[in-house]
Design an enzyme around this catalytic site. Sequence first.
Site, mmCIF file in Angstrom:
data_model
loop_
_atom_site.group_PDB
_atom_site.id
_atom_site.type_symbol
_atom_site.label_atom_id
_atom_site.label_comp_id
_atom_site.label_asym_id
_atom_site.label_seq_id
_atom_site.Cartn_x
_atom_site.Cartn_y
_atom_site.Cartn_z
ATOM 1 N N SER A 30 8.914 -3.668 -29.164
ATOM 2 C CA SER A 30 9.051 -4.388 -27.902
ATOM 3 C C SER A 30 10.477 -4.170 -27.418
ATOM 4 O O SER A 30 11.369 -3.836 -28.206
ATOM 5 C CB SER A 30 8.742 -5.875 -28.077
ATOM 6 O OG SER A 30 9.477 -6.436 -29.143
ATOM 7 N N GLU A 32 13.724 -5.530 -24.740
ATOM 8 C CA GLU A 32 14.286 -6.619 -23.952
ATOM 9 C C GLU A 32 15.190 -6.065 -22.858
ATOM 10 O O GLU A 32 16.011 -5.184 -23.100
ATOM 11 C CB GLU A 32 15.068 -7.573 -24.850
ATOM 12 C CG GLU A 32 15.652 -8.770 -24.094
ATOM 13 C CD GLU A 32 16.275 -9.781 -25.042
ATOM 14 O OE1 GLU A 32 15.505 -10.356 -25.845
ATOM 15 O OE2 GLU A 32 17.509 -9.979 -24.981
ATOM 16 N N TYR A 64 17.224 -14.659 -19.544
ATOM 17 C CA TYR A 64 17.537 -15.774 -18.659
ATOM 18 C C TYR A 64 18.995 -16.114 -18.884
ATOM 19 O O TYR A 64 19.405 -16.306 -20.040
ATOM 20 C CB TYR A 64 16.656 -16.931 -19.124
ATOM 21 C CG TYR A 64 16.237 -17.958 -18.123
ATOM 22 C CD1 TYR A 64 15.426 -17.613 -17.059
ATOM 23 C CD2 TYR A 64 16.594 -19.291 -18.298
ATOM 24 C CE1 TYR A 64 14.981 -18.586 -16.184
ATOM 25 C CE2 TYR A 64 16.156 -20.269 -17.430
ATOM 26 C CZ TYR A 64 15.345 -19.911 -16.364
ATOM 27 O OH TYR A 64 14.899 -20.871 -15.503
ATOM 28 N N HIS A 92 11.706 -15.007 -20.470
ATOM 29 C CA HIS A 92 12.534 -15.955 -21.206
ATOM 30 C C HIS A 92 12.599 -17.275 -20.430
ATOM 31 O O HIS A 92 12.624 -17.290 -19.198
ATOM 32 C CB HIS A 92 13.953 -15.415 -21.372
ATOM 33 C CG HIS A 92 14.066 -14.327 -22.383
ATOM 34 N ND1 HIS A 92 15.098 -14.258 -23.295
ATOM 35 C CD2 HIS A 92 13.276 -13.259 -22.650
ATOM 36 C CE1 HIS A 92 14.940 -13.197 -24.076
ATOM 37 N NE2 HIS A 92 13.841 -12.569 -23.687
ATOM 38 N N GLY A 123 18.797 -22.292 -25.174
ATOM 39 C CA GLY A 123 19.748 -21.861 -24.163
ATOM 40 C C GLY A 123 21.174 -22.224 -24.524
ATOM 41 O O GLY A 123 21.429 -23.091 -25.370
ATOM 42 N N ASP A 124 22.108 -21.558 -23.876
ATOM 43 C CA ASP A 124 23.532 -21.781 -24.123
ATOM 44 C C ASP A 124 24.073 -22.852 -23.191
ATOM 45 O O ASP A 124 23.513 -23.100 -22.115
ATOM 46 C CB ASP A 124 24.315 -20.484 -23.906
ATOM 47 C CG ASP A 124 23.890 -19.387 -24.878
ATOM 48 O OD1 ASP A 124 23.670 -19.719 -26.059
ATOM 49 O OD2 ASP A 124 23.775 -18.222 -24.455
ATOM 50 N N PHE A 233 29.206 -10.177 -28.143
ATOM 51 C CA PHE A 233 27.867 -10.709 -28.412
ATOM 52 C C PHE A 233 27.788 -11.294 -29.817
ATOM 53 O O PHE A 233 27.209 -12.353 -30.039
ATOM 54 C CB PHE A 233 26.814 -9.606 -28.264
ATOM 55 C CG PHE A 233 26.598 -9.108 -26.868
ATOM 56 C CD1 PHE A 233 26.959 -9.866 -25.766
ATOM 57 C CD2 PHE A 233 26.024 -7.870 -26.645
ATOM 58 C CE1 PHE A 233 26.757 -9.417 -24.475
ATOM 59 C CE2 PHE A 233 25.811 -7.401 -25.363
ATOM 60 C CZ PHE A 233 26.174 -8.168 -24.267
ATOM 61 N N HIS A 283 12.142 -5.188 -32.333
ATOM 62 C CA HIS A 283 12.424 -5.634 -30.970
ATOM 63 C C HIS A 283 13.796 -5.090 -30.583
ATOM 64 O O HIS A 283 14.801 -5.416 -31.224
ATOM 65 C CB HIS A 283 12.426 -7.165 -30.904
ATOM 66 C CG HIS A 283 12.653 -7.724 -29.533
ATOM 67 N ND1 HIS A 283 11.675 -7.726 -28.557
ATOM 68 C CD2 HIS A 283 13.750 -8.313 -28.974
ATOM 69 C CE1 HIS A 283 12.155 -8.298 -27.460
ATOM 70 N NE2 HIS A 283 13.413 -8.645 -27.681
#
Length: 313
Positions: A30, A32, A64, A92, A123-124, A233, A283
Amino acid sequence: MNLTVKQLSEARRALDEPLFADLAGDVDVSFEFFPPKTDRMGETLWSSIRTLEPLSPRFVSVTYGAGGTTRERTHATVRRIVEETGLDAAAHLTCVGASRAELETILRDYWDAGVRHIVALRGDPQGQGERYASHPDGYSSAADLVAGIAAVRPFEISVAAYPETHPEAHSAKTDLDNLRRKLDAGATRAITQFFFSADTFFRFRDAAAAAGIDAEIVPGILPVSNVAQTRKFAHMCGAQIPPWMDRLFEGLDDNPAARQLVAATVTAELCRKLYAGGAREFHFYTLNRAELSYAICHLLGIRPRLGEQKRAA
């Protein structure tokens, strides 16, 4: 690391033969993507989607932004994938900055648009350096969000897992407990944050199994095309960049072609070790670029279906 006899045999083969000789292609992948900010970025994104589409991924996901900052662009990108490709698009969705009623409306809109898969994340925090705070009328955690999604429509739901422990978790055990809560609430699978050592994934997989988690855990793969960006990241999600990897990319800042070859080699080797240890799902965090992910999939034995290849051409 608990390996079966078959996996040990595969590991022996990886040592004795060319690493990528005649792999069966018996893996699911998959990809992203993130929603583009400009027309030029949009062109890059859609070129990447079209390049990877013939590999028949089981789904592609669209991220998102923190605080829902890319909400409308995420929706638009997902809708376009559904309308213009044959891909299964996963959207997302986070708890941040939205009430339960707002999220229910979003979910119903996605369902009506043909989306059947949600990647559910807490979420952040909305501001850099701030602590996470839930919306007064929203969901307080990813597990609560998963339960809320499942109550709206029968979506397939993926959630996040952290092989090196979430930065805010009290311990690896509490982090696994949180993963179990998300799966018990109705999630289908967990997709890990990226990591750079196969042993990191295997230890996490074994720990999850020992904790009674039997759901699919998919390794998340980040091909490193930009070391400085990757370092940023990694700091955000608690991943460790091994010292040898930092040294490997030294001197390549102004040599993008060589950097890409090194990145492909490092990531392909990681995937081959994961394959030897029994991983059959991957992924890829593409960063909206297709080249590295496509090359690694090719090494893993994945080939475009003839009809898909002609359509892409």
